[in-house]
Write an enzyme that holds these catalytic residues in place. Structure first.
Site, PDB file in Angstrom:
ATOM      1  N   GLY A 168      -4.717  -1.169  29.680  1.00 56.49           N
ATOM      2  CA  GLY A 168      -4.674  -0.857  31.111  1.00 56.49           C
ATOM      3  C   GLY A 168      -4.423   0.618  31.359  1.00 56.49           C
ATOM      4  N   ALA A 169      -5.099   1.474  30.581  1.00 61.99           N
ATOM      5  CA  ALA A 169      -4.809   2.909  30.622  1.00 61.99           C
ATOM      6  C   ALA A 169      -5.602   3.665  31.676  1.00 61.99           C
ATOM      7  CB  ALA A 169      -5.095   3.528  29.247  1.00 61.99           C
ATOM      8  N   ASN A 170      -6.432   2.979  32.431  1.00 66.79           N
ATOM      9  CA  ASN A 170      -7.281   3.690  33.388  1.00 66.79           C
ATOM     10  C   ASN A 170      -6.574   4.008  34.703  1.00 66.79           C
ATOM     11  OD1 ASN A 170      -7.945   0.586  33.536  1.00 66.79           O
ATOM     12  ND2 ASN A 170      -8.314   1.390  35.589  1.00 66.79           N
ATOM     13  N   GLY A 226      -0.209   2.958  32.813  1.00 62.72           N
ATOM     14  CA  GLY A 226      -0.981   3.119  31.590  1.00 62.72           C
ATOM     15  C   GLY A 226      -1.554   4.513  31.453  1.00 62.72           C
ATOM     16  N   TYR A 250       3.879 -14.010  39.188  1.00 67.80           N
ATOM     17  CA  TYR A 250       4.157 -12.672  38.639  1.00 67.80           C
ATOM     18  C   TYR A 250       5.480 -12.653  37.877  1.00 67.80           C
ATOM     19  CZ  TYR A 250       5.207  -7.743  38.246  1.00 67.80           C
ATOM     20  OH  TYR A 250       5.537  -6.509  37.741  1.00 67.80           O
ATOM     21  N   SER A 285       9.694  -6.303  33.580  1.00 69.96           N
ATOM     22  CA  SER A 285       9.800  -5.999  35.011  1.00 69.96           C
ATOM     23  C   SER A 285      11.213  -6.255  35.508  1.00 69.96           C
ATOM     24  CB  SER A 285       8.825  -6.869  35.812  1.00 69.96           C
ATOM     25  OG  SER A 285       9.045  -6.747  37.207  1.00 69.96           O
TER      26      SER A 285
END
Length: 328
Positions: free
Chosen positions: A26-28, A32, A189, A164
């Site tokens: 999820g680095a975009n 991330g 979540y 989280s």
């Protein structure tokens, strides 16, 4: 809370990471991206992964523009798709990147804005649990041997699971991980993040028992929001209204660039041991500090039950014995 001196770790002056390689899911965008940027600034080779080719390329270009000379590559990876996970892991294991070794992986990708109604993946898994927890469980299994190969007497590779602060706000013991009854967006979540943390702690215990020289650490970013994060073209471009709205939360919130600090410290600080839990010192904001996880996510029975559930749902077991042999 950590007993380490507050000035013992400076997020702006990370230990040199030249010669080391890390994968960030999820680095975009968001945490991330800023995690990847911090690693690249420290000299690491970074494999930025994501499921959208155009967004991933935009993030790659933005990082190179912000960190001249950065060593960075991209990898298409959808953590909600087991086939995508296995293909991506095979690419890493097959030496298709600039550096064959893998010193660490950050399990960051996830669903934050959950659907109002229950949704499932192509293989029938509940979307939030599959993305936040189960997919990373599969990725950890696929990359474990590669991580173990990078171990030396002075260096233990790491996996960092993204927890989280929401796990402290309710007792969501995952009796029904896929929420086949009683689905709710918030519950999905929080329960998925309880699972992530429990898997991270259980992974470390099993790695130790198997003699695999890889550490598993859990970190959370506090309350980190886009409107308080730096503007990065193609990555983080909040409008004026969001900037104003998020600015009103300044007493309890921070930018995602700061929220990445506990994640990076959990990955790089040699004084941190497997099984630890890190987050902002003031819970929702502040410099990284060791913290105490929720009772549910650290419960040995919950951990074991979730691990077995993930093995069943994923149809795999972690290759502990193979990884231990690879590290010798």
């Amino acid at each position: 809370m950590s007993t380490r001196a507050a000035d013992a770790w400076d997020p702006r002056d990370l230990p040199p990471q030249d010669g080391r390689s890390y994968l960030v899911t999820g680095a975009n965008a968001g945490l991330g991206f800023f995690t990847s940027e911090k690693l690249a600034r420290a000299g690491a080779h970074v494999i930025m992964s994501g499921r959208h080719p155009n967004r991933l390329q935009a993030a790659h270009d933005a990082l190179e523009a912000r960190v001249p000379g950065a060593s960075v590559e991209t990898l298409l990876l959808d953590v909600a798709n087991p086939g995508s996970i296995r293909a991506a892991a095979a690419s890493v294991r097959g030496g298709l990147f600039q550096r064959a070794r893998l010193d660490g992986v950050v399990f960051n990708a996830g669903v934050v804005h959950t659907p109002h109604a229950r949704e499932t993946t192509r293989d029938g898994r509940e979307l939030v649990f599959a993305t936040n927890a189960l997919g990373h469980f599969v990725l950890g299994a696929e990359l474990l041997t590669q991580l173990a190969k990078a171990a030396t007497p002075r260096h233990r590779p790491r996996m960092v699971w993204l927890g989280s602060v929401s796990t402290l706000l309710g007792r969501y013991a995952p009796e029904d991980p896929q929420l086949e009854s009683g689905y709710g967006g918030w519950k999905a979540y929080v329960q998925s993040k309880v699972a992530v943390q429990a898997l991270g702690f259980e992974a470390d215990a099993r790695l130790r028992d198997a003699g695999v020289p890889v550490d598993s650490v859990v970190a959370h970013p506090g309350y980190s929001i886009g409107g308080r994060s730096p503007r990065v073209t193609g990555v983080n471009e909040p409008g004026l209204l969001k900037r104003l709205r998020d600015g009103l939360q300044a007493p309890i919130a921070q930018g995602k660039d700061t929220g990445a600090d506990p994640i990076v410290r959990a990955l790089l600080d040699p004084s941190i041991e497997g099984g630890e839990y890190w987050g902002p010192r003031l819970l929702t904001r502040g410099e990284p500090a060791r913290q105490r996880p929720s009772a549910t996510s650290s419960d040995p029975e919950v951990r074991a039950r979730l691990w077995e559930a993930c093995e069943h749902l994923a149809g795999l077991t972690w290759p502990f014995e193979k990884a231990a042999r690879a590290a010798r």
